[in-house]
Design a protein around this motif. Structure first.
Motif, PDB file in Angstrom:
ATOM      1  N   LEU A 168      25.489 -27.036 -34.718  1.00 58.92           N
ATOM      2  CA  LEU A 168      26.265 -27.896 -35.613  1.00 58.92           C
ATOM      3  C   LEU A 168      26.109 -27.442 -37.060  1.00 58.92           C
ATOM      4  CD1 LEU A 168      25.504 -31.375 -34.002  1.00 58.92           C
ATOM      5  CD2 LEU A 168      27.711 -30.198 -34.032  1.00 58.92           C
ATOM      6  N   ALA A 169      24.885 -27.067 -37.434  1.00 59.16           N
ATOM      7  CA  ALA A 169      24.656 -26.566 -38.786  1.00 59.16           C
ATOM      8  C   ALA A 169      25.390 -25.249 -38.997  1.00 59.16           C
ATOM      9  CB  ALA A 169      23.157 -26.384 -39.033  1.00 59.16           C
ATOM     10  N   ALA A 196      30.440 -30.133 -31.562  1.00 65.04           N
ATOM     11  CA  ALA A 196      29.716 -31.207 -30.883  1.00 65.04           C
ATOM     12  C   ALA A 196      30.196 -31.355 -29.439  1.00 65.04           C
ATOM     13  CB  ALA A 196      29.894 -32.522 -31.636  1.00 65.04           C
ATOM     14  N   PHE A 197      31.515 -31.265 -29.247  1.00 61.69           N
ATOM     15  CA  PHE A 197      32.058 -31.320 -27.884  1.00 61.69           C
ATOM     16  C   PHE A 197      31.477 -30.198 -27.037  1.00 61.69           C
ATOM     17  CE2 PHE A 197      35.047 -29.864 -24.699  1.00 61.69           C
ATOM     18  CZ  PHE A 197      35.390 -31.034 -24.036  1.00 61.69           C
ATOM     19  N   PHE A 198      31.409 -28.994 -27.600  1.00 67.16           N
ATOM     20  CA  PHE A 198      30.910 -27.844 -26.844  1.00 67.16           C
ATOM     21  C   PHE A 198      29.445 -28.012 -26.456  1.00 67.16           C
ATOM     22  CE2 PHE A 198      28.761 -23.687 -26.896  1.00 67.16           C
ATOM     23  CZ  PHE A 198      29.396 -23.088 -25.834  1.00 67.16           C
ATOM     24  N   VAL A 199      28.608 -28.467 -27.403  1.00 68.40           N
ATOM     25  CA  VAL A 199      27.179 -28.565 -27.096  1.00 68.40           C
ATOM     26  C   VAL A 199      26.904 -29.689 -26.092  1.00 68.40           C
ATOM     27  CG1 VAL A 199      26.504 -27.585 -29.319  1.00 68.40           C
ATOM     28  CG2 VAL A 199      26.675 -30.058 -29.093  1.00 68.40           C
ATOM     29  N   ILE A 200      27.709 -30.768 -26.147  1.00 73.43           N
ATOM     30  CA  ILE A 200      27.539 -31.845 -25.165  1.00 73.43           C
ATOM     31  C   ILE A 200      28.019 -31.387 -23.798  1.00 73.43           C
ATOM     32  CG2 ILE A 200      28.243 -34.190 -24.528  1.00 73.43           C
ATOM     33  CD1 ILE A 200      28.493 -34.792 -27.525  1.00 73.43           C
ATOM     34  N   TRP A 201      29.149 -30.695 -23.776  1.00 76.19           N
ATOM     35  CA  TRP A 201      29.674 -30.164 -22.515  1.00 76.19           C
ATOM     36  C   TRP A 201      28.706 -29.164 -21.890  1.00 76.19           C
ATOM     37  CZ3 TRP A 201      31.775 -25.026 -21.769  1.00 76.19           C
ATOM     38  CH2 TRP A 201      32.333 -24.841 -20.499  1.00 76.19           C
ATOM     39  N   TRP A 217      28.677 -41.157 -26.194  1.00 77.11           N
ATOM     40  CA  TRP A 217      28.870 -42.283 -27.116  1.00 77.11           C
ATOM     41  C   TRP A 217      28.705 -41.832 -28.561  1.00 77.11           C
ATOM     42  CZ3 TRP A 217      25.390 -45.054 -30.383  1.00 77.11           C
ATOM     43  CH2 TRP A 217      25.915 -46.257 -30.884  1.00 77.11           C
ATOM     44  N   LEU A 218      27.725 -40.970 -28.822  1.00 74.86           N
ATOM     45  CA  LEU A 218      27.540 -40.454 -30.179  1.00 74.86           C
ATOM     46  C   LEU A 218      28.739 -39.605 -30.604  1.00 74.86           C
ATOM     47  CD1 LEU A 218      23.759 -39.464 -30.036  1.00 74.86           C
ATOM     48  CD2 LEU A 218      24.776 -41.415 -31.219  1.00 74.86           C
ATOM     49  N   PHE A 219      29.327 -38.879 -29.652  1.00 77.14           N
ATOM     50  CA  PHE A 219      30.518 -38.083 -29.946  1.00 77.14           C
ATOM     51  C   PHE A 219      31.667 -38.968 -30.416  1.00 77.14           C
ATOM     52  CE2 PHE A 219      34.491 -36.064 -28.393  1.00 77.14           C
ATOM     53  CZ  PHE A 219      34.459 -34.917 -29.167  1.00 77.14           C
ATOM     54  N   PHE A 236      35.423 -31.415 -40.575  1.00 77.20           N
ATOM     55  CA  PHE A 236      35.030 -32.397 -39.566  1.00 77.20           C
ATOM     56  C   PHE A 236      35.591 -32.040 -38.198  1.00 77.20           C
ATOM     57  CE2 PHE A 236      34.957 -34.962 -43.565  1.00 77.20           C
ATOM     58  CZ  PHE A 236      33.587 -35.139 -43.606  1.00 77.20           C
ATOM     59  N   ALA A 237      36.782 -31.467 -38.166  1.00 74.36           N
ATOM     60  CA  ALA A 237      37.367 -31.037 -36.893  1.00 74.36           C
ATOM     61  C   ALA A 237      36.518 -29.930 -36.267  1.00 74.36           C
ATOM     62  CB  ALA A 237      38.800 -30.571 -37.087  1.00 74.36           C
ATOM     63  N   CYS A 238      36.059 -28.986 -37.087  1.00 70.47           N
ATOM     64  CA  CYS A 238      35.222 -27.892 -36.581  1.00 70.47           C
ATOM     65  C   CYS A 238      33.880 -28.411 -36.062  1.00 70.47           C
ATOM     66  CB  CYS A 238      34.987 -26.865 -37.686  1.00 70.47           C
ATOM     67  SG  CYS A 238      36.453 -25.909 -38.134  1.00 70.47           S
ATOM     68  N   VAL A 239      33.282 -29.327 -36.807  1.00 73.15           N
ATOM     69  CA  VAL A 239      32.000 -29.896 -36.380  1.00 73.15           C
ATOM     70  C   VAL A 239      32.189 -30.717 -35.107  1.00 73.15           C
ATOM     71  CG1 VAL A 239      30.118 -31.451 -37.019  1.00 73.15           C
ATOM     72  CG2 VAL A 239      31.072 -29.895 -38.717  1.00 73.15           C
TER      73      VAL A 239
END
Length: 226
Positions: free
Chosen positions: A200-201, A183-188, A109-111, A176-179
């Motif tokens: 992310l940083a 984010a997708f990678f860390v959630i996955w 949801w945050l994604f 924003f696309a890179c971030v």
């Protein structure tokens, strides 16, 4: 109720999607719901029997979502309509499976919030600021490599030539696309919070490094008449 709110917000959501995809900063928009659907599907196994959440909490979330949508319609704001849809989605997750489903799906949801641009043109302001940072970094690297130049604002002045940093470091627009991809990678990968925030940083930092190096390379090639 949730379906009604989402259906009512559909015209404004469509306008929001078209506006987002027309901007270079947010042209990744269409990939966010696709990525979120994949992440949600990945987290479905192991949920077991679903127990609906508290009816009052569910009603409160729906009321907030419905109220936000009413406000969006009143001021004709696709941006607020997107926020209303996200609140309703949160309510639906809680209503279907209570706190257990909400906890499992909260990162997804945050994604989805990558579909909401920064208000008051803060995205453009951030990119402009990053271009200034890139100009400073590039100038220091050029000095390190002994390339004669003069940095005037966001322009690299060379003998008989000049380069605009905002053109050379257009990759900042992919920030924003890179971030979002990170984010997708860390959630996955289901990384823990601290590791996720560090990655992310790092994505943010590497965008700056990449664009500084691009300016240096373009400047160097220009001095060699390549």
């Amino acid at each position: 109720m949730p379906a009604t709110v989402l259906l009512a917000s559909a015209p404004l959501l469509w306008m929001h999607a078209r506006e987002m995809m027309s901007q270079e900063l947010y042209d990744y928009f269409i990939f966010i719901p696709i990525g979120a659907a994949f992440l949600a599907w990945q987290r479905l196994p192991g949920l077991g029997q679903l127990v609906p959440g508290n009816a009052l909490v569910f009603a409160a979330l729906m009321a907030v979502g419905g109220g936000t949508l009413a406000f969006a319609v009143a001021i004709f704001s696709p941006w607020f309509a997107m926020i209303a849809a996200l609140i309703v989605t949160l309510g639906m997750l809680y209503g279907v499976g209570g706190g257990r489903v909400l906890a499992r799906m909260l990162p997804v949801w945050l994604f989805l919030w990558f579909m909401v641009p920064l208000p008051f043109d803060l995205g453009e302001t951030l990119v402009t600021s990053l271009q200034s940072v890139t100009a400073v970094w590039s100038s220091r690297l050029l000095d390190t490599f002994g390339i004669m130049h003069l940095m005037t604002g966001n322009t690299v002045e060379l003998p008989g030539n000049h380069l605009f940093v905002d053109e050379a470091c257009s990759g900042v627009h992919s920030l924003f696309a890179c971030v979002a991809a990170t984010a997708f990678f860390v959630i996955w990968s289901r990384y823990r919070l601290v590791r996720s925030l560090l990655l992310l940083a790092a994505a943010f930092g590497w965008v700056l490094v990449d664009n500084a190096m691009r300016v240096v390379l373009i400047t160097w090639c220009t001095t060699l008449n390549i």
